[in-house]
Design an enzyme around this catalytic site. Structure first.
Site, short mmCIF file in Angstrom:
data_model
loop_
_atom_site.label_atom_id
_atom_site.label_comp_id
_atom_site.label_asym_id
_atom_site.label_seq_id
_atom_site.Cartn_x
_atom_site.Cartn_y
_atom_site.Cartn_z
N HIS A 43 57.99 -24.98 -8.78
CA HIS A 43 57.91 -23.75 -9.58
C HIS A 43 58.72 -22.67 -8.84
CE1 HIS A 43 55.15 -21.18 -12.34
NE2 HIS A 43 56.27 -20.55 -12.10
N GLU A 70 58.83 -25.86 -13.36
CA GLU A 70 58.06 -24.85 -14.10
C GLU A 70 58.71 -23.48 -13.92
OE1 GLU A 70 53.65 -26.67 -13.03
OE2 GLU A 70 54.37 -24.88 -12.02
N HIS A 190 46.30 -26.20 -12.74
CA HIS A 190 45.86 -24.96 -12.10
C HIS A 190 44.43 -25.08 -11.60
CE1 HIS A 190 46.68 -21.01 -10.70
NE2 HIS A 190 47.91 -21.17 -11.16
N1 PXP Z 1 50.74 -25.41 -13.50
C1 PXP Z 1 51.39 -24.24 -13.44
C2 PXP Z 1 52.12 -23.76 -14.65
C3 PXP Z 1 51.42 -23.50 -12.24
O1 PXP Z 1 52.07 -22.33 -12.20
C4 PXP Z 1 50.76 -23.99 -11.11
C5 PXP Z 1 50.83 -23.23 -9.82
O2 PXP Z 1 52.15 -23.16 -9.39
C6 PXP Z 1 50.09 -25.23 -11.22
C7 PXP Z 1 50.09 -25.90 -12.42
C8 PXP Z 1 49.37 -25.83 -10.05
O3 PXP Z 1 48.26 -25.04 -9.72
P1 PXP Z 1 47.52 -25.28 -8.34
O4 PXP Z 1 48.48 -24.89 -7.26
O5 PXP Z 1 46.32 -24.39 -8.43
O6 PXP Z 1 47.17 -26.73 -8.27
#
Ligand code: PXP
Length: 238
Positions: A43, A70, A190
């Site tokens: 990301h 992402e 997330h």
């Molecule tokens: N999905 C998206 C769109 C995100 O922005 C993130 C964090 O970068 C994640 C998934 C992964 O989240 P986590 O780091 O809490 O596992």
């Protein structure tokens, strides 16, 4: 079978804190794959505090599994996706200075914008996924604008899991089925972790992929990266 995509942003954050190439992101990505990850997620944020644009290009050259990029679809981001041609692009509605993604798209209000962006991304052979809250209207909107998949924003699920997990999952359960019925794939991400992942997997009949970063990398400090990836994959087996 839901696949595990490991988000390696936190590895880049550690690397950047010293301004050298250590830990090396490509090596960590290849090790994640060797240890069982079925995808690598990055990301790159506008301030480049963790993964940088050039990292995405290097990763695409070497990884054998799926690369998921992402980000908010700015012009720079779309140009990056066109250059790198990842397997999947996950669009998030984040403000440029967001600490982390904390909401899904309003696919109704941003219908025209998303349609244009997705049409432009169609020139790249990448799946397009939209980060979204578990709401039928918004999911129908994701289909309308041309997405292939949705990625559920699971922050609220994770937050409420310990209070009442049945209640926490309810909306995701119903809307995952709806998404499947209208032809969308279902991803989730997330705040997923070793406590809440297995229940999510059991509850969602349709789940194609989870992308996990923060908790997985933190757990790796205690259990090691190889064990940790295997532990997360076992949560997805049920
Ligand atoms: N999905 C998206 C769109 C995100 O922005 C993130 C964090 O970068 C994640 C998934 C992964 O989240 P986590 O780091 O809490 O596992």
């Amino acid at each position: 079978m839901a696949v595990l995509s490991v988000n390696i942003n936190k590895i880049a954050l550690i690397r950047n804190s010293r301004g050298r190439d250590y830990p090396n992101l490509v090596r960590v990505a290849l090790d994640c794959e060797r240890f069982g990850a079925q995808g690598i997620t990055v990301h790159p944020r506008p301030d480049a505090r963790h993964v940088k644009y050039e990292d995405c290009e290097q990763l695409k050259e070497v990884i054998a599994t799926e690369l998921n990029i992402e980000g908010y679809p700015s012009k720079n981001f779309i140009d990056l996706v066109k250059r790198v041609k990842p397997t999947q692009v996950t669009l998030v509605p984040d403000a440029p200075d967001a600490l982390t993604s904390d909401n899904g798209w309003d696919t109704i209000t941003h219908e025209v914008f998303l349609k244009e962006v997705i049409a432009e991304l169609r020139t790249v052979d990448a799946r397009v996924s939209l980060f979204i809250n578990p709401d039928e209207k918004l999911i129908a909107g994701a289909k309308e604008v041309g997405a292939d998949r949705i990625e559920f924003y699971t922050g609220p699920y994770a937050e409420n899991y310990s209070k009442d997990r049945e209640k926490a999952i309810a909306a995701y359960k119903i809307t995952a089925r709806f998404a499947h019925e209208i032809g969308l794939g279902v991803n989730a991400g997330h705040d997923l972790n070793l406590d809440n992942l297995a229940y999510l997997k059991q509850a969602l009949v349709y789940l194609d992929e989870v992308s996990i970063g923060h908790a997985l990398i933190t757990d790796a400090l205690y259990y090691g990266l190889e064990n940790t990836i295997q532990m997360y994959k076992r949560c997805l087996e049920g």
